[in-house]
Design a protein around this motif. Structure first.
Motif, mmCIF file in Angstrom:
data_model
loop_
_atom_site.group_PDB
_atom_site.id
_atom_site.type_symbol
_atom_site.label_atom_id
_atom_site.label_comp_id
_atom_site.label_asym_id
_atom_site.label_seq_id
_atom_site.Cartn_x
_atom_site.Cartn_y
_atom_site.Cartn_z
ATOM 1 N N ASP A 163 -75.269 5.658 -31.270
ATOM 2 C CA ASP A 163 -75.660 4.255 -31.414
ATOM 3 C C ASP A 163 -74.417 3.380 -31.394
ATOM 4 O O ASP A 163 -73.313 3.870 -31.148
ATOM 5 C CB ASP A 163 -76.477 4.050 -32.708
ATOM 6 C CG ASP A 163 -75.666 4.394 -33.947
ATOM 7 O OD1 ASP A 163 -74.377 4.504 -33.819
ATOM 8 O OD2 ASP A 163 -76.235 4.552 -35.016
ATOM 9 N N SER A 164 -74.621 2.066 -31.652
ATOM 10 C CA SER A 164 -73.501 1.136 -31.487
ATOM 11 C C SER A 164 -72.436 1.348 -32.550
ATOM 12 O O SER A 164 -71.316 0.875 -32.421
ATOM 13 C CB SER A 164 -74.013 -0.320 -31.548
ATOM 14 O OG SER A 164 -74.706 -0.506 -32.757
ATOM 15 N N SER A 165 -72.770 2.105 -33.562
ATOM 16 C CA SER A 165 -71.735 2.367 -34.568
ATOM 17 C C SER A 165 -71.121 3.756 -34.348
ATOM 18 O O SER A 165 -70.532 4.331 -35.249
ATOM 19 C CB SER A 165 -72.305 2.252 -35.975
ATOM 20 O OG SER A 165 -73.365 3.185 -36.117
ATOM 21 N N ARG A 185 -69.968 10.986 -36.587
ATOM 22 C CA ARG A 185 -69.385 10.041 -35.613
ATOM 23 C C ARG A 185 -68.903 10.805 -34.378
ATOM 24 O O ARG A 185 -68.454 11.936 -34.461
ATOM 25 C CB ARG A 185 -68.210 9.286 -36.243
ATOM 26 C CG ARG A 185 -68.688 8.345 -37.384
ATOM 27 C CD ARG A 185 -67.511 7.558 -37.919
ATOM 28 N NE ARG A 185 -66.953 6.689 -36.883
ATOM 29 C CZ ARG A 185 -67.438 5.466 -36.630
ATOM 30 N NH1 ARG A 185 -68.475 4.999 -37.313
ATOM 31 N NH2 ARG A 185 -66.898 4.728 -35.687
ATOM 32 N N ILE A 186 -69.064 10.098 -33.286
ATOM 33 C CA ILE A 186 -68.742 10.732 -32.005
ATOM 34 C C ILE A 186 -67.253 11.134 -31.927
ATOM 35 O O ILE A 186 -66.870 12.054 -31.222
ATOM 36 C CB ILE A 186 -69.138 9.799 -30.832
ATOM 37 C CG1 ILE A 186 -68.986 10.535 -29.458
ATOM 38 C CG2 ILE A 186 -68.296 8.536 -30.798
ATOM 39 C CD1 ILE A 186 -69.937 11.639 -29.248
ATOM 40 N N GLU A 187 -66.365 10.416 -32.689
ATOM 41 C CA GLU A 187 -64.921 10.690 -32.658
ATOM 42 C C GLU A 187 -64.617 12.139 -33.004
ATOM 43 O O GLU A 187 -63.581 12.674 -32.615
ATOM 44 C CB GLU A 187 -64.160 9.770 -33.643
ATOM 45 C CG GLU A 187 -63.909 8.386 -33.105
ATOM 46 C CD GLU A 187 -65.039 7.417 -33.479
ATOM 47 O OE1 GLU A 187 -66.129 7.870 -33.834
ATOM 48 O OE2 GLU A 187 -64.807 6.195 -33.392
ATOM 49 N N LYS A 195 -66.570 -1.707 -28.740
ATOM 50 C CA LYS A 195 -66.631 -3.022 -29.353
ATOM 51 C C LYS A 195 -66.658 -4.105 -28.272
ATOM 52 O O LYS A 195 -67.465 -5.013 -28.301
ATOM 53 C CB LYS A 195 -65.402 -3.241 -30.261
ATOM 54 C CG LYS A 195 -65.435 -4.515 -31.082
ATOM 55 C CD LYS A 195 -64.257 -4.573 -32.045
ATOM 56 C CE LYS A 195 -64.294 -5.839 -32.899
ATOM 57 N NZ LYS A 195 -63.989 -7.005 -32.098
ATOM 58 N N ARG A 196 -65.740 -3.915 -27.270
ATOM 59 C CA ARG A 196 -65.652 -4.914 -26.207
ATOM 60 C C ARG A 196 -66.993 -5.019 -25.477
ATOM 61 O O ARG A 196 -67.480 -6.076 -25.149
ATOM 62 C CB ARG A 196 -64.526 -4.556 -25.228
ATOM 63 C CG ARG A 196 -64.092 -5.746 -24.403
ATOM 64 C CD ARG A 196 -63.028 -5.334 -23.387
ATOM 65 N NE ARG A 196 -61.875 -4.657 -24.019
ATOM 66 C CZ ARG A 196 -61.458 -3.448 -23.692
ATOM 67 N NH1 ARG A 196 -62.114 -2.774 -22.762
ATOM 68 N NH2 ARG A 196 -60.420 -2.924 -24.291
ATOM 69 N N TYR A 197 -67.596 -3.816 -25.257
ATOM 70 C CA TYR A 197 -68.859 -3.806 -24.533
ATOM 71 C C TYR A 197 -69.944 -4.542 -25.322
ATOM 72 O O TYR A 197 -70.684 -5.365 -24.775
ATOM 73 C CB TYR A 197 -69.292 -2.355 -24.254
ATOM 74 C CG TYR A 197 -70.549 -2.270 -23.472
ATOM 75 C CD1 TYR A 197 -70.538 -2.586 -22.104
ATOM 76 C CD2 TYR A 197 -71.772 -1.959 -24.076
ATOM 77 C CE1 TYR A 197 -71.726 -2.547 -21.395
ATOM 78 C CE2 TYR A 197 -72.949 -1.924 -23.360
ATOM 79 C CZ TYR A 197 -72.926 -2.213 -22.013
ATOM 80 O OH TYR A 197 -74.082 -2.190 -21.308
ATOM 81 N N ARG A 219 -59.159 4.318 -28.254
ATOM 82 C CA ARG A 219 -59.644 3.768 -26.984
ATOM 83 C C ARG A 219 -61.176 3.629 -27.013
ATOM 84 O O ARG A 219 -61.761 2.649 -26.558
ATOM 85 C CB ARG A 219 -59.221 4.698 -25.845
ATOM 86 C CG ARG A 219 -58.215 4.068 -24.925
ATOM 87 C CD ARG A 219 -57.633 5.135 -24.020
ATOM 88 N NE ARG A 219 -58.538 5.477 -22.926
ATOM 89 C CZ ARG A 219 -58.360 6.507 -22.112
ATOM 90 N NH1 ARG A 219 -57.324 7.316 -22.299
ATOM 91 N NH2 ARG A 219 -59.190 6.747 -21.139
ATOM 92 N N HIS A 220 -61.828 4.665 -27.549
ATOM 93 C CA HIS A 220 -63.305 4.668 -27.608
ATOM 94 C C HIS A 220 -63.817 3.480 -28.439
ATOM 95 O O HIS A 220 -64.680 2.725 -27.999
ATOM 96 C CB HIS A 220 -63.788 5.989 -28.226
ATOM 97 C CG HIS A 220 -65.185 5.929 -28.686
ATOM 98 N ND1 HIS A 220 -66.272 6.019 -27.803
ATOM 99 C CD2 HIS A 220 -65.764 5.762 -29.920
ATOM 100 C CE1 HIS A 220 -67.398 5.910 -28.478
ATOM 101 N NE2 HIS A 220 -67.122 5.743 -29.780
#
Lengths: 161, 843
Positions: free
Chosen positions: B33-35, B60-62, B78-80, B72-73
């Motif tokens: 998700d977005s988080s 978390r995906i990290e 966030k930018r997206y 970078r991720h």
């Protein structure tokens, strides 16, 4: 200078031969009132002349240590007034005479000498010496007087000035 | 993709089917998700990462990515969300994943987004690309090795032979670095394949060079490896430790240098083993693929070619240098001409002589460059050129006298040889060697000059000259020779020889001796001869002969004849004159001898004079003392006598008879002593005056004084036997040498006393006239015979007998008088006496 009036004149004799010295000394002692001092060494003779009153010097011409002319010329340098006499043999007469003229000797005596001649020459030499001495004294007196006179003169001039 | 629990429209079956589909997909599927919280993973994701589904959901995906991607991720996400600008959506990315076991692996990922309600969901399809990457890398490596080998190969083709060694080491480095080995080296067979010597080596950083310090290995020591090399096999040892027992030497050798794996490739050239190239792994064991091995074998071939080329090129260069050296050092000019007539090569000496550089000659037509004109200045057609003829007719052409032309237009004489060059029996050109013959020409002209000079000399000399060879045949002669003998010029042939000899012998006084001598001379061809020939007509010839030599060899004889008739006559006259001269010399010698005697005597007298003077001086000192002492004695005696008369003295003293007597004796003796001393003084005076040393110069002298002094000295001769009667007249002073004149008086007085035996008288008289002074000494002696009177003044004449007189006295007297421009006369009568009269000029 000692008292010239009372002390007998002193003669210095230089010869390398005792024979000659004895002859000369004996003659002068017996026949004259002069005092003789003899040397066979020129060096010692010069020393003596320098240190004492001497009225006449007699020297042989040919000597091994120092020839008579050289010796007498040194005597002249020490005391120019002392009359100097040289004793020469015949063969060197000419050279001796030349040298005598150069060095200014009082007389030369040729061997074999005559005692009477020797006596006369020595006496004349001594008289000359005496005269010279007297002359010197007179000159000294005159110089002294002259100086005194000068001083006096100065004082007079100052007094009147 | 929509998570099933969030979509109420989707049934459980559908969800189950969806999961089944998800799990069968070959790619890993992850939804976050977005988080960045993982909301869905499929089976493949679990396979790839090594986590279970429950370990992942809600994390978390990290977790699944290496550290470096995490920031970078977060930024990208966030930018997206903020901008809505899709940057990576839909594109395939190559990223890396982090497995549960901590290992990182390459992955390929594609992403998509979905919106479920107001939730943004992101789904990624992931593929593990580890295997593909490995394949790609292997391929890449193989390409690089191929590229490397291609580049090495190309490089070697273009590499000059002197750089091949460096190139080999460079190639070892490149292969070594590429394949990741620690050391690469080349060893070559040497000493006729007996040993293997290490020639080139490269080492990775941190690995020490070893093989350079190694001794060559004997091939017999490593039979196992050598056998494989000979069979052209590559020796690959993955683990050195596993080497078979038969390779124990090899094993030991390799272990010495910590080699763990090694691959050794034979270097073959034309099926022959040249050496090996080896790649060592020291730090780890290394596995080589078959591909690698094949590539390395190619390397071996490249090395073989390069090494072979190097060897060949070096051999060629050595040969070229040697040829070049020969060309350079040759003292002659050398150049080569091809069939077109162009110069192909030339040596520096040729260029030097032709006044140009080697480069200026090469490629140019030879004939037109340096051979275009004949010595006489006319053009030299190329068709006639002997240099070109050499390759036309195939013969060697040698020309002794031609000219070559320098660049500056001047020419010089040459001798040259043109030799055809053949290659496989075909003539391909010609080599020309040439020499500057200026010096030789000069020598020739000097020679010609000397010959003409010689013949001119022959004709101009006053001597007759005849040249004959060893056998006596006439070779040359001059006009003078013919004139001397009165011969005709035709005497050259041997027939005329006899005729000539007859003609010659007829003219001679002693023809037999002449012929005899001639034979003797010819018997000894190397000797010189000189003799005299007398002619019937009175002429006299001197005949001189000498061998003519060439290089130390006698090839003939030169005869020289000189008419010495006039000289012979002159010689006779000279002999006559000489004899006369000799007589004169004899006379002069006699005179000289006389003079010499006098000189010796004079010298004697001079030294005697010095002696006398010295003695006189020496005597004078003691004499002076003596004289003085005597005077003192006399005075003392006189004084004592005076004292004796003094009345104040005691009577014993005054009247003592012995004292009185002794004083009297003393007085008498003193007087005698006085006389004696005076006599000594006089003698000494006379002696020194006689010697007159101080007056050796010409002087005005009182002759009488001289006579008196001399008389004192000769007193002992006269003693009481002879009376001397002096009769002195007036005499002026005479200019003379007094000591010499005294000697005359002495000699005459002594002679006079010798002439008187027993009692007698001597008269001495003097007088003068206006020009002359006379001194006469007359004795009453035995006199001189008339005959002897003539000789008394000759030196050495004496009548006194040996030991008494020297016979020199009167000759000296005579000479002294002559020196004073005076004369001496003698009057004598036997038994009556003699008078000598000296006459001196007055000036």
């Amino acid at each position: 200078m000692t008292d010239t009036a009372t002390a007998p004149p002193t003669i210095v004799i230089l010869d390398d031969e005792e024979l000659v010295i004895t002859s000369l000394q004996t003659f002068l002692d017996l026949e004259t009132p002069y005092r003789t001092v003899t040397f066979t060494s020129a060096k010692l003779a010069l020393q003596h002349i320098r240190d004492h009153d001497v009225d006449l010097v007699i020297s042989d011409y040919l000597m091994p240590e120092m020839d008579g002319i050289t010796f007498l010329s040194q005597v002249r340098e020490l005391k120019p007034d002392i009359p100097r006499i040289i004793l020469t043999g015949y063969a060197d007469k000419e050279n001796a005479i030349k040298a005598i003229n150069q060095v200014g000797l009082f007389q030369y005596i040729e061997k074999p000498w005559d005692n009477e001649d020797l006596h006369v020459i020595v006496r004349n030499g001594l008289e000359k010496m005496q005269l010279l001495k007297k002359l010197q004294i007179k000159v000294q007196e005159i110089t002294k007087a002259h100086a005194e006179l000068n001083t006096l003169n100065q004082e007079i001039i100052r007094a009147f000035a | 993709m929509i998570p099933p629990q969030d979509n109420p429209n989707i049934t459980l079956d559908a969800a189950a089917m969806f999961h089944a589909v998800l799990d069968t997909v070959g790619e890993g599927i992850i939804t976050i998700d977005s988080s960045s919280t993982i909301v869905l993973v499929n089976k493949e994701v679990q396979n790839i990462w090594g986590y279970t589904e429950t370990e992942l959901i809600g994390k978390r995906i990290e977790l699944l990515m290496p550290e470096k991607y995490r920031e970078r991720h977060a930024e990208g996400l966030k930018r997206y969300i903020d901008t809505g600008v899709p940057r990576i959506m839909g594109t395939r990315l190559e990223l890396e994943g982090l497995r549960k076991d901590g290992s990182v692996f390459p992955l390929e990922i594609r992403m998509a987004e979905t919106t479920v309600g107001d939730r943004f969901l992101f789904t990624a399809a992931v593929r593990d690309v580890t295997d593909r990457k490995a394949g790609e890398a292997a391929l890449q490596r193989r390409h690089s090795i191929e590229d490397l080998i291609a580049s090495i190969s190309t490089k070697f083709i273009n590499l000059p032979s002197n750089e091949i060694d460096a190139g080999l080491i460079d190639a070892l480095r490149m292969i070594g670095e590429m394949t990741g080995v620690d050391r690469a080296w080349v060893a070559l067979l040497c000493e006729k394949n007996v040993t293997l010597g290490f020639t080139h080596e490269w080492c990775a950083e941190g690995i020490a060079l070893t093989h350079n310090s190694l001794q060559p290995i004997h091939v017999e020591e490593i039979p196992w490896a050598m056998e494989q090399f000979r069979q052209m096999k590559t020796v690959y040892i993955p683990r050195v430790a596993d080497l078979p027992p038969e390779a124990k030497t090899e094993k030991k050798q390799l272990q010495t240098y910590d080699v763990q794996s090694v691959i050794m490739v034979p270097i073959m050239y034309r099926l022959a083993l040249m050496g090996i190239v080896s790649f060592d792994s020291v730090r780890t064991e290394k596995i080589w693929t078959t591909d690698d091995m094949a590539l390395l074998r190619i390397t071996g071939e490249i090395f073989a070619n390069a090494l072979e080329r190097k060897e060949t090129e070096e051999a060629i260069e050595c040969l070229m240098r040697r040829n070049e050296l020969i060309l350079r050092s040759a003292g002659e000019g050398i150049y080569g001409v091809d069939l077109q007539g162009n110069t192909r090569f030339a040596n520096p000496e040729a260029a030097r002589m032709l006044g140009c550089t080697v480069e200026e000659l090469i490629g140019k037509p030879q004939h037109a460059t340096l051979h275009h004109t004949r010595p006489d200045g006319t053009p030299y057609p190329q068709e006639d050129c002997p240099i070109y003829k050499a390759f036309q007719d195939g013969a060697i052409h040698h020309i002794e006298d031609d000219v070559f032309w320098r660049k500056n237009g001047t020419s010089f004489p040459v001798a040259y040889t043109s030799t055809p060059i053949r290659q496989d029996r075909e003539i391909v050109g010609a080599v020309v060697t040439f020499k500057d013959i200026t010096e030789r020409k000069k020598e020739q002209s000097i020679l010609e000059n000397s010959i003409s000079l010689l013949s001119a000399t022959l004709d101009s000399t006053t001597d007759g000259i005849l040249v004959a060879d060893r056998e006596g045949r006439i070779v040359n002669f001059n006009q003078k020779f013919l004139d001397m003998w009165g011969l005709s010029p035709i005497i050259e042939t041997s027939q005329n020889h006899t005729q000539l000899m007859t003609q010659v012998l007829d003219q001679l006084l002693e023809p037999e001796i002449f012929s005899e001598r001639l034979k003797e001379i010819y018997a000894a061809p190397d000797t010189e001869s000189c003799d005299v020939i007398a002619f019937k007509d009175g002429r006299v010839f001197e005949r001189y002969s000498q061998a003519q030599r060439i290089g130390g060899m006698s090839v003939g004889r030169v005869w020289s004849l000189r008419d010495v008739t006039a000289r012979k006559r002159g010689e006779e006259a000279i002999q006559h004159a000489y004899n006369e001269l000799e007589q004169m010399v004899e006379e002069r010698t006699r005179e000289l001898r006389q003079k010499q005697t006098q000189l010796v005597q004079a010298e004697k007298m001079a030294s005697l004079g010095q002696l006398v003077a010295g003695v006189a001086h020496e005597i004078n000192t003691p004499l002076g003392a003596l004289k003085s002492n005597l005077d003192i004695f006399t005075r003392s005696v006189r004084k004592i006598n005076e004292l004796k008369l003094n009345p104040e003295m005691p009577a014993e003293f005054r009247d003592c008879p012995d004292l009185t007597k002794r004083l009297t004796v003393l007085e008498t003796l003193n007087v005698h002593n006085q006389t004696a001393i005076e006599r000594i003084v006089m003698i000494v005076n006379s002696l020194r005056k006689f010697a007159r040393l101080d007056e050796a110069e010409l002087d005005e002298v009182n002759i009488h004084e001289g006579l008196d002094n001399t008389l004192v000295l000769v007193q002992h001769e006269l003693k009481n036997r002879i009376d001397v009667e002096k009769n002195y007249g007036e005499l002026p002073l005479i200019k003379c040498y007094p000591n010499q004149l005294n000697q005359v008086f002495m000699n005459l007085l002594v002679n006079a006393s010798h002439a008187i035996e027993g009692q007698g008288k001597i008269f001495i008289r003097t007088h003068h006239n206006t020009t002359k002074a006379f001194v006469e000494i007359q004795d009453t002696g035995k006199g001189i015979s008339e005959k002897d009177q003539l000789r008394i003044f000759d030196p050495g004449f004496t009548t006194k007998g040996s030991g008494v007189g020297t016979g020199l006295g009167l000759s000296i007297v005579y000479q002294i008088m002559k020196d004073h421009n005076g004369t001496i006369e003698v009057e004598s009568e036997l038994g009556q006496g003699t008078t000598f009269r000296m006459i001196l000029p007055i000036r």
